[in-house]
Design a protein around this motif. Structure first.
Motif, mmCIF file in Angstrom:
data_model
loop_
_atom_site.group_PDB
_atom_site.id
_atom_site.type_symbol
_atom_site.label_atom_id
_atom_site.label_comp_id
_atom_site.label_asym_id
_atom_site.label_seq_id
_atom_site.Cartn_x
_atom_site.Cartn_y
_atom_site.Cartn_z
ATOM 1 N N ARG A 119 0.812 -1.216 0.000
ATOM 2 C CA ARG A 119 0.000 0.000 0.000
ATOM 3 C C ARG A 119 0.853 1.277 0.000
ATOM 4 O O ARG A 119 0.472 2.301 0.570
ATOM 5 N N THR A 136 0.964 0.061 -7.098
ATOM 6 C CA THR A 136 0.766 -0.188 -5.671
ATOM 7 C C THR A 136 0.668 -1.690 -5.446
ATOM 8 O O THR A 136 -0.018 -2.392 -6.193
ATOM 9 N N PHE A 138 -0.335 -4.869 -2.864
ATOM 10 C CA PHE A 138 -1.225 -5.213 -1.760
ATOM 11 C C PHE A 138 -0.953 -6.647 -1.323
ATOM 12 O O PHE A 138 -0.633 -7.510 -2.156
ATOM 13 N N LEU A 150 -1.433 -3.327 -8.560
ATOM 14 C CA LEU A 150 -2.328 -2.347 -9.182
ATOM 15 C C LEU A 150 -1.495 -1.401 -10.027
ATOM 16 O O LEU A 150 -0.577 -0.741 -9.522
ATOM 17 N N ARG A 157 -6.892 1.595 -14.698
ATOM 18 C CA ARG A 157 -6.334 0.952 -13.510
ATOM 19 C C ARG A 157 -6.464 -0.559 -13.677
ATOM 20 O O ARG A 157 -7.569 -1.111 -13.637
ATOM 21 N N PHE A 159 -5.762 -4.254 -12.276
ATOM 22 C CA PHE A 159 -5.512 -4.961 -11.022
ATOM 23 C C PHE A 159 -5.126 -6.395 -11.353
ATOM 24 O O PHE A 159 -5.958 -7.202 -11.775
ATOM 25 N N ALA A 177 -7.589 -7.091 0.273
ATOM 26 C CA ALA A 177 -7.486 -5.969 -0.667
ATOM 27 C C ALA A 177 -8.522 -6.090 -1.783
ATOM 28 O O ALA A 177 -8.638 -7.135 -2.418
ATOM 29 N N ARG A 178 -9.279 -5.031 -2.018
ATOM 30 C CA ARG A 178 -10.220 -4.944 -3.136
ATOM 31 C C ARG A 178 -10.167 -3.527 -3.711
ATOM 32 O O ARG A 178 -11.140 -2.785 -3.661
ATOM 33 N N PRO A 179 -9.043 -3.095 -4.244
ATOM 34 C CA PRO A 179 -8.941 -1.718 -4.741
ATOM 35 C C PRO A 179 -9.804 -1.489 -5.975
ATOM 36 O O PRO A 179 -10.102 -2.429 -6.722
ATOM 37 N N ASP A 180 -10.196 -0.244 -6.183
ATOM 38 C CA ASP A 180 -10.941 0.110 -7.391
ATOM 39 C C ASP A 180 -10.092 -0.197 -8.624
ATOM 40 O O ASP A 180 -8.880 0.040 -8.636
#
Length: 416
Positions: A119, A136, A138, A150, A157, A159, A177-180
């Motif tokens: 992160r 990034t 995670f 990411l 973006r 992932f 982790a569940r980033p946009d």
């Protein structure tokens, strides 16, 4: 953003995804005889490595053969584990013309080694303002230091899940982790499997080991050096099973203990390591241990190298002995042969194994339900499925449930 699949597409192994001909995500090898490497001849500006398993990092030194020196970005454990794997590959295949790198190229990793925590966004290829990317990492819950990646170019973006697990293991905690993201590139190793509850697997394995030892037999537990060896040591310690540990897993355990922030319970790992007696392999030690009645956790996890090449021939003739396979067995490996036929090719000889062989699901990957739970956060996001034996079937299942999903083929380029 253009993604070219140089490996890991509709297969398990040699993961390699080239982004815009500039950024390489992983660069692994596929274990086999002979080993296989990613297709093409990429010349990236930078590399991001998700974790320290051979099928994701095994070919990275080959990227340093020319005059260019692409920065290699990874977590601290992955950086150290990559070197261990590279030197082991040289030991096994260094004299082969098929090995794509030498010790010189492994040394060059020190010139490009760039380490990051979870992160903590960092620029790659000049960063977004310079026409590159922000990346990034995670926690992926797979092994110590494993990462989701990411990649943000300012417009898209991406992932990249890499290998991940949604459930806790004794060694590492599951991913949260569940980033946009605008597109998800998802692994699918166990998309057609539902894992048995881990505590039940642990108990069955420990009970089986104890029973065999009580009956006077020896138990050989072939294990991947990275992740699985440490997990089995933790399980054995928790169930009061005395253990020998042999092979590359000894060095890997030492490395992992140097990064307590990347493991779930550092104190438990220290206890497990203290409970295990280290095998040096000197003066016939392995042969003597094999004649006893102990648990031996040793590499290689697929029976294609390591001290297992000594232990299996020593214990194979006695039905009171046991082999417990605890990891994924790639098709064509001796481990897969042993499970399917009761025979295996060990050091060039086909051997019938009278010792009982058992398989236990200690997988560090999400199973079918875990994958679906993870992807539920991305119902409106295009999904690209890779790293699996049945990627097309899993993509079709997702598509039938309303996802925009596909499984790219090896060598294919997809624009996202």
């Amino acid at each position: 953003m253009d993604l070219q699949f140089l490996g890991g597409a509709r297969e398990v192994g040699r993961s390699a995804i080239l982004v815009d001909d500039r950024l390489l995500l992983d660069y692994g090898m596929l274990t086999g005889d002979p080993p296989q490497y990613p297709v093409g001849d990429p010349d990236p500006e930078a590399v991001v490595v998700s974790h320290g398993h051979l099928d994701h990092v095994g070919a990275v030194p080959a990227l340093l053969k020319g005059s260019d020196r692409p920065d290699v970005h990874w977590t601290p454990p992955t950086a150290d584990l990559a070197r261990v794997l590279a030197r082991d590959t040289l030991k096994l295949n260094g004299n082969s013309p098929l090995c794509p790198f030498s010790e010189e190229h492994v040394h060059r990793l020190g010139e490009v080694d760039t380490r990051h925590g979870y992160r903590e966004p960092f620029p790659v290829c000049g960063g977004i303002d310079g026409g590159g990317y922000e990346v990034t990492l995670f926690n992926a819950g797979h092994i110590p230091g494993s990462a989701h990646v990411l990649v943000d170019d300012g417009d898209t973006r991406l992932f990249y899940t890499a290998d991940f697990h949604t459930d806790d293991q004794r060694l590492v905690s599951g991913t949260t982790a569940r980033p946009d993201a605008d597109v998800v590139l998802c692994e699918s190793t166990y998309a057609n499997v539902d894992h048995e509850a881990r505590d039940a697997v642990e108990k069955r394995w420990a009970d089986s080991v104890r029973t065999t030892i009580w009956e006077g037999g020896a138990v050989v537990a072939p294990a991947f050096a990275i992740g699985r060896t440490q997990e089995l040591l933790l399980v054995a310690d928790a169930h009061d099973v005395d253990t020998y540990v042999d092979g590359m897993g000894v060095e890997v355990t030492r490395i992992v203990r140097q990064y307590p922030e990347f493991v779930r319970d550092p104190d438990a790992l220290d206890s497990a390591r203290g409970n295990a007696r280290t095998v040096t392999g000197k003066d016939g030690q392995r042969e003597r241990i094999a004649q006893g009645n102990d648990l031996i956790v040793t590499t290689s996890g697929m029976l294609n190298g390591g001290p297992a090449m000594t232990y299996i021939p020593e214990i194979r003739d006695r039905p009171t002995n046991k082999v417990t396979m605890t990891g994924y067995q790639v098709e064509g490996t001796p481990g897969r042969q042993l499970l399917e036929t009761g025979r295996a090719e060990i050091d060039g000889r086909i051997m019938q194994v009278a010792a009982k062989t058992e398989s236990y699901d200690f997988s560090a990957h999400a199973d079918h339900d875990g994958l679906r739970e993870f992807l539920a956060a991305y119902e409106d996001t295009p999904i690209l499925v890779n790293h699996g034996d049945e990627t097309e079937a899993f993509a079709a299942e997702l598509a039938a449930d309303g996802y925009e999903a596909s499984a790219p083929a090896l060598g294919e380029t997809v624009t996202v």
